[in-house]
Design a protein around this motif. Sequence first.
Motif, mmCIF file in Angstrom:
data_model
loop_
_atom_site.group_PDB
_atom_site.id
_atom_site.type_symbol
_atom_site.label_atom_id
_atom_site.label_comp_id
_atom_site.label_asym_id
_atom_site.label_seq_id
_atom_site.Cartn_x
_atom_site.Cartn_y
_atom_site.Cartn_z
ATOM 1 N N ARG A 159 14.215 -53.090 23.474
ATOM 2 C CA ARG A 159 13.701 -53.517 24.672
ATOM 3 C C ARG A 159 12.368 -54.208 24.757
ATOM 4 N NH1 ARG A 159 17.118 -53.810 29.096
ATOM 5 N NH2 ARG A 159 15.339 -53.597 30.279
ATOM 6 N N ARG A 198 19.441 -45.628 29.496
ATOM 7 C CA ARG A 198 18.124 -46.029 29.825
ATOM 8 C C ARG A 198 17.427 -45.187 30.589
ATOM 9 N NH1 ARG A 198 19.424 -51.970 32.367
ATOM 10 N NH2 ARG A 198 17.524 -51.815 32.866
ATOM 11 N N GLN A 210 24.580 -55.276 30.148
ATOM 12 C CA GLN A 210 23.850 -54.331 31.168
ATOM 13 C C GLN A 210 24.215 -54.144 32.307
ATOM 14 O OE1 GLN A 210 20.621 -57.576 31.165
ATOM 15 N NE2 GLN A 210 19.367 -56.194 30.034
ATOM 16 N N THR A 211 23.664 -53.033 32.920
ATOM 17 C CA THR A 211 23.917 -52.738 34.520
ATOM 18 C C THR A 211 23.924 -54.001 35.223
ATOM 19 O OG1 THR A 211 22.894 -50.578 34.037
ATOM 20 C CG2 THR A 211 23.329 -51.302 36.331
ATOM 21 N N ASP A 250 31.449 -55.153 19.154
ATOM 22 C CA ASP A 250 30.103 -54.565 19.747
ATOM 23 C C ASP A 250 29.700 -55.414 20.739
ATOM 24 O OD1 ASP A 250 27.577 -54.165 20.106
ATOM 25 O OD2 ASP A 250 27.046 -54.226 17.772
ATOM 26 N N THR A 251 29.724 -54.706 21.956
ATOM 27 C CA THR A 251 29.535 -55.490 23.357
ATOM 28 C C THR A 251 28.035 -55.220 23.845
ATOM 29 O OG1 THR A 251 30.364 -53.541 24.464
ATOM 30 C CG2 THR A 251 31.779 -55.035 23.885
ATOM 31 N N ASP A 254 15.464 -57.511 26.785
ATOM 32 C CA ASP A 254 15.771 -57.534 25.220
ATOM 33 C C ASP A 254 14.903 -58.236 24.495
ATOM 34 O OD1 ASP A 254 17.098 -54.983 25.753
ATOM 35 O OD2 ASP A 254 19.158 -55.716 25.644
HETATM 36 C C1 6R9 Z 1 26.010 -51.400 29.244
HETATM 37 C C2 6R9 Z 1 25.028 -50.754 29.356
HETATM 38 C C3 6R9 Z 1 21.400 -52.041 28.859
HETATM 39 C C4 6R9 Z 1 20.982 -51.996 27.610
HETATM 40 C C5 6R9 Z 1 20.376 -53.354 27.233
HETATM 41 C C6 6R9 Z 1 20.081 -53.145 25.730
HETATM 42 C C7 6R9 Z 1 21.169 -51.941 25.303
HETATM 43 C C8 6R9 Z 1 23.461 -52.252 25.658
HETATM 44 C C9 6R9 Z 1 24.050 -53.074 23.552
HETATM 45 C C10 6R9 Z 1 22.543 -52.861 23.700
HETATM 46 C C11 6R9 Z 1 22.302 -53.604 21.594
HETATM 47 C C12 6R9 Z 1 24.569 -53.484 22.217
HETATM 48 N N1 6R9 Z 1 22.540 -52.437 24.906
HETATM 49 N N2 6R9 Z 1 24.452 -52.755 24.736
HETATM 50 N N3 6R9 Z 1 21.867 -53.159 22.447
HETATM 51 N N4 6R9 Z 1 23.710 -53.768 21.300
HETATM 52 N N5 6R9 Z 1 26.000 -53.646 22.346
HETATM 53 O O1 6R9 Z 1 24.603 -49.982 28.470
HETATM 54 O O2 6R9 Z 1 23.858 -50.987 30.269
HETATM 55 O O3 6R9 Z 1 22.738 -48.836 30.587
HETATM 56 O O4 6R9 Z 1 21.995 -51.001 31.750
HETATM 57 O O5 6R9 Z 1 21.733 -50.521 29.141
HETATM 58 O O6 6R9 Z 1 21.134 -51.266 26.668
HETATM 59 O O7 6R9 Z 1 18.988 -52.816 25.389
HETATM 60 O O8 6R9 Z 1 19.314 -54.043 27.781
HETATM 61 P P1 6R9 Z 1 22.620 -50.258 30.574
#
Ligand code: 6R9
Length: 653
Positions: free
Chosen positions: A521, A532, A419-420, A415-416, A506
């Motif tokens: 968020r 997003r 963020q962008t 589970d990764t 977050d």
């Molecule tokens: C890679 C991607 C980023 C936002 C991030 C968070 C949510 C992404 C998550 C996760 C919980 C995970 N997020 N991965 N929340 N567990 N494994 O998604 O980038 O589109 O920029 O979104 O997504 O809220 O801040 P992006």
Amino acid sequence: MSENIESVLHEERVFQPPQAFAAEARLNGESLSALHRQAAEDYEGFWAERAREEISWQTPFSTILDESDAPHYRWFTDGQINVSYNCLDRHLAERGDKTAIVFEGEPGDVRKYTYRELHAEVCQFANALKAQGIRKGDRVVIYMPMIAEAVIAMQACARIGATHSVVFGGFSAEALRDRVNDAGARMIITADGGHRGAKIVPLKAAVDEAIEHGTPSVEKVIVFERTRHGVPMVESRDVRWQDAIAGQPQACEPEWVDAEHPLFLLYTSGSTGKPKGIQHSSAGYLLQAILTNKWVFDLHDRDVFWCTADVGWITGHTYVAYGPLALGATQVIYEGAPTVPDGGRFWKLAAEHAVTVFYTAPTAIRALMKLGDAFPQGHDLSRLRLLGTVGEPINPEAWMWYHRVIGGERCPIVDTWWQTETGGHMIAPIPGAVATKPGSCTLALPGILADVVDEQGNTITEADRGGYLVIRKPWPSMLRTVWGDDERYRKTYWGMFDGRFYLAGDSARRDADGYFWIMGRIDDVLNVSGHRLGTMEIESALVAHEAVAEAAVVGRPHDVKGEAIVAYVILRGERPTGTDADAMTKTLRDWVAKEIGPIAKPDDIRFTEGLPKTRSGKIMRRLLRSIAKGEVITSDISTLENEAVIAQLQGKA
Ligand code: 6R9
């Protein structure tokens, strides 16, 4: 088995790395500890060593981290590289005949590219770009279906030092125009259309419309013929991809660029109505793409990797267009929807192409889980050895289904969290070394100083107490700025704690084992199907409609999409009811699809005569969120000007 938020909070299942997996993994407990130790003892030395090991440098660097213009941190500044060289050329001697990409279109057409073939196509298209006048530093917008040519276009830009900005093909002409203009792009690379959901997505038509509405910087449009449904071409502006590459040599000397040269911009939603052009570097970005594909996806030469993300999102950049290629891996690219012709398509693809490492989003897992176990059970998934998720927190029920039905209880799940802005994974399990817990992204990667802090910026040491997720030190793959808006970069990411650390946006908590659990968020950003979307962006789209006076948008929990979009709308005329309300709802949903894209369409629109506001005139979003969820309102609403509005908002009047 139905789980709710409560059980997420009390998840106690722990899954140790399977022994068979750990035995062959690139990193085990010992080597992982060594990396963490090195990063703790000599942070810059740790990163310099990684950068020297993983990247082929044209000019080696001597400066590691330059903090002179903080928080605009710069890494490996005096080094020079080319990202495309690192993804293609350096594999030719040993892996020239190895499959780089297995592409499958939604209609079922399959095409494979070896590293040698991909290199030749990228070089040829890079030469075509140059022939069309594109030079190092120019911005090029890529608006394409999820086909191999999208990756070829990105790699070709990287090869000549042009900065690409991929715009997701699901975005509308209006959204495309805004991004093209903000980036000042000289060229748009598109296709006639793409196949998605058994329909044609008319990309070229959207490009025409965007340009018609004003994109002064655009000189040329290159059009790849994918659907061949016949699109009008504009003389002297539009060039067919085939015509552009005709006669161009299949070799192209890479343009060596500084480590900090902007490889790409990618627009993402924030707290205001205007999307931010997240600017990434070349070397620092590439480094995390390589490291995380090794560490987290444990990619070996024999693996077949499939990341289902579109190149319109950051996941499709780091885990399709760059990372796997930089490792010389074999990967699958699929154009279409997971349910065409039926809910077994992903599993059929995974079986037929012998996928070993599979990466997708919780929303896709939930949607496919709903269709039942028969689809996956109808395909041979025994080659899978590792599964991943990204985009939003995964609920334990979906995690367990993924583990049991897709992973046959033998595949670790990574589970990764990232963020962008972070460019690559930040918090994620190392599958051969770190035990997993359903719903937790576990621990920060080596060299990433993730922390949870309170309002004052003090580390929260108490287990399970929520706070702000921050990164305490700059890292190589971090964003460099918001394109054209340094001030917004500094304010958004470094403003809250006076430049002391990066604010992710977050909230998170850590459990007694130090595992991270992402809570959601803290800003007005929704997470719809892992994408997003800014509430302000949708609100501005709504009020841009002539009938709308005011709008407020919030999210409510949704069992497949994660969050659904609820819009409260005040019309200029009377509040509509009955069939008038239905007709207006349809009009506004279509309007938002036109302004932003179908993903931003509100799920519910509720017409009201007023919005709950504080005395200072701020919309009480918390209250709207409770109402959207159908909760009983117990909080103090005495500041409301008009309490009758509450009944309207609840749909009771
Ligand atoms: C890679 C991607 C980023 C936002 C991030 C968070 C949510 C992404 C998550 C996760 C919980 C995970 N997020 N991965 N929340 N567990 N494994 O998604 O980038 O589109 O920029 O979104 O997504 O809220 O801040 P992006």
